[in-house]
Structure formats: structure tokens, C-alpha cells
Design a protein around this motif. Structure first.
Motif, PDB file in Angstrom:
ATOM      1  N   SER A  67     -26.980  62.843   8.844  1.00  0.00           N
ATOM      2  CA  SER A  67     -26.506  61.613   8.216  1.00  0.00           C
ATOM      3  C   SER A  67     -25.408  61.934   7.217  1.00  0.00           C
ATOM      4  N   CYS A  68     -24.476  61.002   7.103  1.00  0.00           N
ATOM      5  CA  CYS A  68     -23.402  61.123   6.122  1.00  0.00           C
ATOM      6  C   CYS A  68     -23.316  59.796   5.374  1.00  0.00           C
ATOM      7  N   ALA A  69     -23.644  59.839   4.104  1.00  0.00           N
ATOM      8  CA  ALA A  69     -23.588  58.642   3.274  1.00  0.00           C
ATOM      9  C   ALA A  69     -22.226  58.576   2.593  1.00  0.00           C
ATOM     10  N   ALA A  70     -21.525  57.480   2.811  1.00  0.00           N
ATOM     11  CA  ALA A  70     -20.194  57.307   2.231  1.00  0.00           C
ATOM     12  C   ALA A  70     -20.243  56.289   1.102  1.00  0.00           C
ATOM     13  N   SER A  71     -19.632  56.619  -0.018  1.00  0.00           N
ATOM     14  CA  SER A  71     -19.551  55.682  -1.137  1.00  0.00           C
ATOM     15  C   SER A  71     -18.149  55.726  -1.716  1.00  0.00           C
ATOM     16  N   GLY A  72     -17.831  54.724  -2.514  1.00  0.00           N
ATOM     17  CA  GLY A  72     -16.484  54.627  -3.055  1.00  0.00           C
ATOM     18  C   GLY A  72     -15.632  53.718  -2.181  1.00  0.00           C
ATOM     19  N   HIS A  73     -14.361  53.885  -2.251  1.00  0.00           N
ATOM     20  CA  HIS A  73     -13.433  52.986  -1.584  1.00  0.00           C
ATOM     21  C   HIS A  73     -13.221  53.388  -0.126  1.00  0.00           C
ATOM     22  N   THR A  74     -13.682  52.579   0.828  1.00  0.00           N
ATOM     23  CA  THR A  74     -13.422  52.829   2.240  1.00  0.00           C
ATOM     24  C   THR A  74     -12.570  51.684   2.780  1.00  0.00           C
ATOM     25  N   VAL A  75     -11.700  51.990   3.670  1.00  0.00           N
ATOM     26  CA  VAL A  75     -10.811  50.988   4.252  1.00  0.00           C
ATOM     27  C   VAL A  75     -11.003  50.952   5.747  1.00  0.00           C
ATOM     28  N   SER A  76     -10.514  49.890   6.364  1.00  0.00           N
ATOM     29  CA  SER A  76     -10.792  49.665   7.772  1.00  0.00           C
ATOM     30  C   SER A  76     -10.223  50.761   8.655  1.00  0.00           C
ATOM     31  N   ASN A  77      -9.136  51.419   8.239  1.00  0.00           N
ATOM     32  CA  ASN A  77      -8.546  52.439   9.100  1.00  0.00           C
ATOM     33  C   ASN A  77      -9.060  53.839   8.769  1.00  0.00           C
ATOM     34  N   THR A  78     -10.274  53.894   8.231  1.00  0.00           N
ATOM     35  CA  THR A  78     -10.862  55.206   7.927  1.00  0.00           C
ATOM     36  C   THR A  78     -11.389  55.865   9.192  1.00  0.00           C
ATOM     37  N   VAL A  79     -11.118  57.127   9.315  1.00  0.00           N
ATOM     38  CA  VAL A  79     -11.712  57.959  10.360  1.00  0.00           C
ATOM     39  C   VAL A  79     -12.715  58.889   9.667  1.00  0.00           C
TER      40      VAL A  79
ATOM     41  N   GLN B  98     -11.032  56.859  -4.087  1.00  0.00           N
ATOM     42  CA  GLN B  98     -11.884  58.018  -3.892  1.00  0.00           C
ATOM     43  C   GLN B  98     -13.048  57.665  -2.971  1.00  0.00           C
ATOM     44  N   VAL B  99     -13.418  58.588  -2.119  1.00  0.00           N
ATOM     45  CA  VAL B  99     -14.559  58.445  -1.234  1.00  0.00           C
ATOM     46  C   VAL B  99     -15.471  59.640  -1.455  1.00  0.00           C
ATOM     47  N   GLN B 100     -16.739  59.379  -1.638  1.00  0.00           N
ATOM     48  CA  GLN B 100     -17.718  60.450  -1.785  1.00  0.00           C
ATOM     49  C   GLN B 100     -18.571  60.493  -0.526  1.00  0.00           C
ATOM     50  N   LEU B 101     -18.825  61.692  -0.058  1.00  0.00           N
ATOM     51  CA  LEU B 101     -19.601  61.894   1.162  1.00  0.00           C
ATOM     52  C   LEU B 101     -20.753  62.849   0.885  1.00  0.00           C
TER      53      LEU B 101
END
Length: 124
Positions: free
Chosen positions: A21-33, A1-4
Motif C-alpha cells: 500500500s502507498c498512502a498519499a497525502s498533501g497536494h495531488t492533481v489529476s495528472n499525477t502518475v 508537496q506530496v507525502q508517500l
């Protein structure tokens, strides 16, 4: 899950600048757009810009090219949209979105995660 979570919207005059601004939390991976979209009342949600997280490649809608810039801060898990030379037609609710993908992603329905939006109003 990713929270924005978006922030930074407001009321400005034509020609002014604003940074979202966009704050991202949770699981992010290298191929995220991560993309920015906007939606004006009565109109479809419109692609604005996107960035590939791992190598920071960017892609812009023609309507904002040369005026807007999307960047990311890896250490803070933040994505920014610097908006310059704002026009009344830029007035909309701006949304941050994310999806695991490679390459520019411009179709809203492709994105899996969305923020709640932040209002930008540009007066003439």
C-alpha cells in the motif's frame, strides 16, 4: 508537496501473494502518475508499475506483467500493488513515487516524490 508512505512488505515464500500500500497525502492533481519501483542490494532501482491517477491507465515492467497489478483508491488517496506468484528475484525494497505527468513514467529520476520504502523478501 506530496507525502508517500508505503506499507505491506514482509517475508513470504515463493508462489505467495502480497499487497503493498502507498498512502498519499498533501497536494495531488489529476495528472499525477504514481509508480512503484524496487531496488535489490547492489542493483539499480527498477521500474515495476505505474498508474495515471485520473483515468487509472496502467503500465508494467515485463518482468511483472501478469503477476502484479497496480490500482488506486481515489476516496482514500491510496495506491496498491498486488503481487501474485512471487519469486525469489522479486526480493527488494519497494518504493512508491509520484510525479505530475501524463502517460507512463518509467524513469526513476523523473519522479519528484518518494516514500521511504518497504522490504519484500521472497524465500525459495
Amino acid at each position: 508537496q506530496v507525502q508517500l508512505v508505503e506499507s505491506g512488505g514482509g517475508l513470504v515464500q515463493a508462489g505467495d501473494s502480497l499487497r503493498l500500500s502507498c498512502a498519499a497525502s498533501g497536494h495531488t492533481v489529476s495528472n499525477t502518475v504514481v509508480g512503484w519501483f524496487r531496488q535489490a542490494p547492489g542493483k539499480e532501482r527498477e521500474f515495476v508499475a505505474c498508474i495515471q491517477w485520473i483515468h487509472e491507465s496502467t503500465y508494467y515492467a515485463e518482468s511483472v506483467k501478469g503477476r502484479f497489478a497496480i490500482t488506486r483508491d481515489n476516496a482514500r488517496n491510496m495506491v496498491y500493488l498486488q503481487m501474485n506468484s512471487l519469486k525469489p528475484e522479486d526480493t527488494a525494497t519497494y518504493y512508491c513515487a509520484a510525479v505530475e505527468a501524463w502517460g507512463p513514467v518509467v524513469i526513476a529520476s523523473t519522479y519528484k516524490y518518494w516514500g521511504q520504502g518497504t522490504q519484500v523478501t521472497v524465500s525459495s
